[in-house]
Structure formats: structure tokens, C-alpha cells
Design a protein around this motif. Structure first.
Motif, PDB file in Angstrom:
ATOM      1  N   MET A 191       6.471  43.370   6.800  1.00 52.80           N
ATOM      2  CA  MET A 191       5.112  42.997   7.090  1.00 52.80           C
ATOM      3  C   MET A 191       4.952  42.646   8.562  1.00 52.80           C
ATOM      4  SD  MET A 191       2.262  42.716   5.719  1.00 52.80           S
ATOM      5  CE  MET A 191       0.995  41.818   4.970  1.00 52.80           C
ATOM      6  N   LEU A 192       5.914  41.911   9.107  1.00 49.92           N
ATOM      7  CA  LEU A 192       5.846  41.523  10.509  1.00 49.92           C
ATOM      8  C   LEU A 192       6.008  42.743  11.417  1.00 49.92           C
ATOM      9  CD1 LEU A 192       5.675  39.242  12.581  1.00 49.92           C
ATOM     10  CD2 LEU A 192       8.158  39.047  12.440  1.00 49.92           C
ATOM     11  N   ALA A 193       6.907  43.638  11.034  1.00 41.32           N
ATOM     12  CA  ALA A 193       7.129  44.836  11.842  1.00 41.32           C
ATOM     13  C   ALA A 193       5.885  45.711  11.885  1.00 41.32           C
ATOM     14  CB  ALA A 193       8.308  45.623  11.286  1.00 41.32           C
ATOM     15  N   GLU A 194       5.190  45.834  10.769  1.00 46.63           N
ATOM     16  CA  GLU A 194       3.975  46.643  10.740  1.00 46.63           C
ATOM     17  C   GLU A 194       2.886  46.038  11.621  1.00 46.63           C
ATOM     18  OE1 GLU A 194       5.662  45.727   8.026  1.00 46.63           O
ATOM     19  OE2 GLU A 194       6.185  47.568   6.980  1.00 46.63           O
ATOM     20  N   THR A 195       2.795  44.730  11.616  1.00 42.68           N
ATOM     21  CA  THR A 195       1.800  44.045  12.442  1.00 42.68           C
ATOM     22  C   THR A 195       2.101  44.247  13.925  1.00 42.68           C
ATOM     23  OG1 THR A 195       1.559  42.381  10.715  1.00 42.68           O
ATOM     24  CG2 THR A 195       0.694  41.825  12.882  1.00 42.68           C
ATOM     25  N   ILE A 196       3.371  44.129  14.289  1.00 48.85           N
ATOM     26  CA  ILE A 196       3.770  44.320  15.686  1.00 48.85           C
ATOM     27  C   ILE A 196       3.484  45.753  16.133  1.00 48.85           C
ATOM     28  CG2 ILE A 196       5.764  44.400  17.239  1.00 48.85           C
ATOM     29  CD1 ILE A 196       6.886  42.008  15.660  1.00 48.85           C
ATOM     30  N   CYS A 197       3.800  46.722  15.281  1.00 44.86           N
ATOM     31  CA  CYS A 197       3.537  48.125  15.624  1.00 44.86           C
ATOM     32  C   CYS A 197       2.042  48.382  15.794  1.00 44.86           C
ATOM     33  CB  CYS A 197       4.116  49.046  14.556  1.00 44.86           C
ATOM     34  SG  CYS A 197       5.907  49.151  14.595  1.00 44.86           S
ATOM     35  N   SER A 198       1.235  47.791  14.949  1.00 47.93           N
ATOM     36  CA  SER A 198      -0.219  47.957  15.064  1.00 47.93           C
ATOM     37  C   SER A 198      -0.739  47.341  16.352  1.00 47.93           C
ATOM     38  CB  SER A 198      -0.918  47.325  13.865  1.00 47.93           C
ATOM     39  OG  SER A 198      -0.500  47.959  12.679  1.00 47.93           O
ATOM     40  N   ALA A 199      -0.229  46.184  16.724  1.00 47.49           N
ATOM     41  CA  ALA A 199      -0.661  45.525  17.962  1.00 47.49           C
ATOM     42  C   ALA A 199      -0.250  46.341  19.189  1.00 47.49           C
ATOM     43  CB  ALA A 199      -0.072  44.125  18.033  1.00 47.49           C
ATOM     44  N   VAL A 200       0.944  46.876  19.171  1.00 50.24           N
ATOM     45  CA  VAL A 200       1.406  47.714  20.286  1.00 50.24           C
ATOM     46  C   VAL A 200       0.522  48.948  20.415  1.00 50.24           C
ATOM     47  CG1 VAL A 200       3.318  49.190  21.041  1.00 50.24           C
ATOM     48  CG2 VAL A 200       3.772  46.870  20.291  1.00 50.24           C
ATOM     49  N   SER A 201       0.174  49.549  19.300  1.00 50.90           N
ATOM     50  CA  SER A 201      -0.685  50.740  19.328  1.00 50.90           C
ATOM     51  C   SER A 201      -2.083  50.404  19.849  1.00 50.90           C
ATOM     52  CB  SER A 201      -0.789  51.361  17.943  1.00 50.90           C
ATOM     53  OG  SER A 201       0.437  51.935  17.586  1.00 50.90           O
ATOM     54  N   ALA A 202      -2.629  49.290  19.415  1.00 49.93           N
ATOM     55  CA  ALA A 202      -3.957  48.894  19.886  1.00 49.93           C
ATOM     56  C   ALA A 202      -3.946  48.624  21.388  1.00 49.93           C
ATOM     57  CB  ALA A 202      -4.432  47.659  19.115  1.00 49.93           C
ATOM     58  N   ALA A 203      -2.897  47.959  21.870  1.00 48.82           N
ATOM     59  CA  ALA A 203      -2.794  47.692  23.304  1.00 48.82           C
ATOM     60  C   ALA A 203      -2.654  48.996  24.080  1.00 48.82           C
ATOM     61  CB  ALA A 203      -1.606  46.771  23.578  1.00 48.82           C
ATOM     62  N   GLY A 204      -1.871  49.913  23.578  1.00 48.14           N
ATOM     63  CA  GLY A 204      -1.697  51.193  24.245  1.00 48.14           C
ATOM     64  C   GLY A 204      -2.986  52.002  24.296  1.00 48.14           C
ATOM     65  N   LEU A 205      -3.743  51.975  23.204  1.00 46.78           N
ATOM     66  CA  LEU A 205      -5.025  52.689  23.204  1.00 46.78           C
ATOM     67  C   LEU A 205      -6.012  52.045  24.173  1.00 46.78           C
ATOM     68  CD1 LEU A 205      -5.402  53.530  19.417  1.00 46.78           C
ATOM     69  CD2 LEU A 205      -4.930  55.110  21.300  1.00 46.78           C
ATOM     70  N   GLY A 206      -5.962  50.717  24.323  1.00 51.14           N
ATOM     71  CA  GLY A 206      -6.791  50.040  25.315  1.00 51.14           C
ATOM     72  C   GLY A 206      -6.431  50.456  26.732  1.00 51.14           C
ATOM     73  N   ILE A 207      -5.143  50.545  27.014  1.00 55.32           N
ATOM     74  CA  ILE A 207      -4.685  50.994  28.337  1.00 55.32           C
ATOM     75  C   ILE A 207      -5.100  52.440  28.575  1.00 55.32           C
ATOM     76  CG2 ILE A 207      -2.636  51.475  29.719  1.00 55.32           C
ATOM     77  CD1 ILE A 207      -1.345  49.022  28.379  1.00 55.32           C
ATOM     78  N   ALA A 208      -5.036  53.272  27.532  1.00 56.69           N
ATOM     79  CA  ALA A 208      -5.464  54.663  27.649  1.00 56.69           C
ATOM     80  C   ALA A 208      -6.958  54.749  27.955  1.00 56.69           C
ATOM     81  CB  ALA A 208      -5.137  55.428  26.366  1.00 56.69           C
ATOM     82  N   ALA A 209      -7.755  53.879  27.348  1.00 52.62           N
ATOM     83  CA  ALA A 209      -9.203  53.876  27.618  1.00 52.62           C
ATOM     84  C   ALA A 209      -9.485  53.477  29.058  1.00 52.62           C
ATOM     85  CB  ALA A 209      -9.911  52.936  26.643  1.00 52.62           C
ATOM     86  N   ILE A 210      -8.772  52.489  29.573  1.00 50.87           N
ATOM     87  CA  ILE A 210      -8.951  52.073  30.967  1.00 50.87           C
ATOM     88  C   ILE A 210      -8.529  53.197  31.912  1.00 50.87           C
ATOM     89  CG2 ILE A 210      -8.109  50.458  32.729  1.00 50.87           C
ATOM     90  CD1 ILE A 210      -7.932  48.360  30.479  1.00 50.87           C
ATOM     91  N   THR A 211      -7.450  53.876  31.585  1.00 49.76           N
ATOM     92  CA  THR A 211      -6.983  54.989  32.414  1.00 49.76           C
ATOM     93  C   THR A 211      -7.986  56.128  32.404  1.00 49.76           C
ATOM     94  OG1 THR A 211      -4.701  54.362  31.859  1.00 49.76           O
ATOM     95  CG2 THR A 211      -5.008  56.512  32.850  1.00 49.76           C
ATOM     96  N   ALA A 212      -8.582  56.406  31.263  1.00 52.52           N
ATOM     97  CA  ALA A 212      -9.600  57.462  31.185  1.00 52.52           C
ATOM     98  C   ALA A 212     -10.849  57.062  31.969  1.00 52.52           C
ATOM     99  CB  ALA A 212      -9.948  57.748  29.727  1.00 52.52           C
TER     100      ALA A 212
END
Length: 154
Positions: free
Chosen positions: A1-22
Motif C-alpha cells: 500500500m505504501l509503495a503504491e502511494t509513493i509511486c503515484s506521488a512520484v508520477s504526479a510530480a513528474g507530470l507536473g514537471i512535464a507540464a511546466i516544461t511544456a
């Protein structure tokens, strides 16, 4: 459960960085960052994260890895012993006798390009300026090589 939450947070942060880069008009880099960001969520959805966490926290899995390591150690030990034994006792006794006795190739000290009678040429007649003739057979050139190979047991 903790691993899934961490993976989701990493993905959300990465998509935010991708939006700023775009937003900065670097679309190729933004697309690449978005692709990397989607990998953790994909691993969670495929069940890979759960499988890895099951492997990491089960004692029976670690026992299996230990048995695999033991099998590998036994295999490598037998290979090392086999290499050390490499030759039979008769071969080792013959090698020791050869080391104590004569040289491995007594003719190896003489040049391999001349036969034993190298004085039959111009030097026997008293002219030191002329070189002696070559009188070696083609097979005699490899006698030194054969001696070295026999010395090493090849």
C-alpha cells in the motif's frame, strides 16, 4: 500500500514537471518527462510493485536465494578443485622429473634455422665475411614451439 502511494506521488510530480516544461515551449523534453513519469503508475497497475514487495519481505524467498547462492558456491568450488587436479599423478611425476633432469628442450639453445652442421658453409673454408648456408628442413622450425607446448602440457 505504501509503495503504491509513493509511486503515484512520484508520477504526479513528474507530470507536473512535464507540464511546466511544456509551458516553456520545450515540448520534446516535456514528452520525455511525461513518459518517465507514467512508468511508476504503470508498474503499480501491472502488479509489479506488489510482486517485488512480496519478494522483498518473505523469508522463504530469501531462503531460496540463499540456497541458490549455496549451489553456486558448491559448483564453483568443484570447478576450482577440478582445475587444480587438472593432470593425473603420472603427468605430475613426469613434469617433476623433467624439471629435475635435463632441460625440456635441450636443442632449444641452438638456433632453429640451422641444422647441427652449420660449419659446412663458407666459414669452414676460412672466409668469415660470408654467411653460412641455411640447411634446415621446414619441420625443424617448429621444434622450439613444440617444446614449449609440451612443457605446458598442451
Amino acid at each position: 500500500m505504501l509503495a503504491e502511494t509513493i509511486c503515484s506521488a512520484v508520477s504526479a510530480a513528474g507530470l507536473g514537471i512535464a507540464a511546466i516544461t511544456a509551458y516553456r515551449k520545450r515540448f520534446l523534453a516535456a514528452t520525455r518527462i511525461a513518459a518517465y513519469s507514467l512508468v511508476p503508475v504503470g508498474l503499480v497497475m501491472a502488479g509489479v510493485v506488489e510482486w517485488v514487495s512480496d519478494i522483498a519481505f518473505k523469508p522463504s524467498v530469501w531462503l531460496g536465494f540463499g540456497l541458490l547462492a549455496l549451489a553456486w558456491l558448491l559448483f564453483m568450488t568443484t570447478r576450482a578443485v577440478e582445475r587444480r587436479r587438472g593432470s593425473t599423478r603420472k603427468d605430475r611425476k613426469a613434469a617433476r622429473a623433467a624439471q629435475r633432469g635435463d632441460a625440456v628442450a635441450p636443442a632449444a639453445s641452438s638456433p632453429s634455422l640451422t641444422s647441427g652442421a652449420g660449419t659446412t658453409g663458407a666459414r669452414a673454408q676460412g672466409d668469415p665475411a660470408k654467411k653460412p648456408e641455411r640447411a634446415a628442413a621446414p619441420g625443424d622450425d617448429f621444434s622450439d614451439i613444440e617444446a614449449i607446448l609440451k612443457k605446458h602440457g598442451i
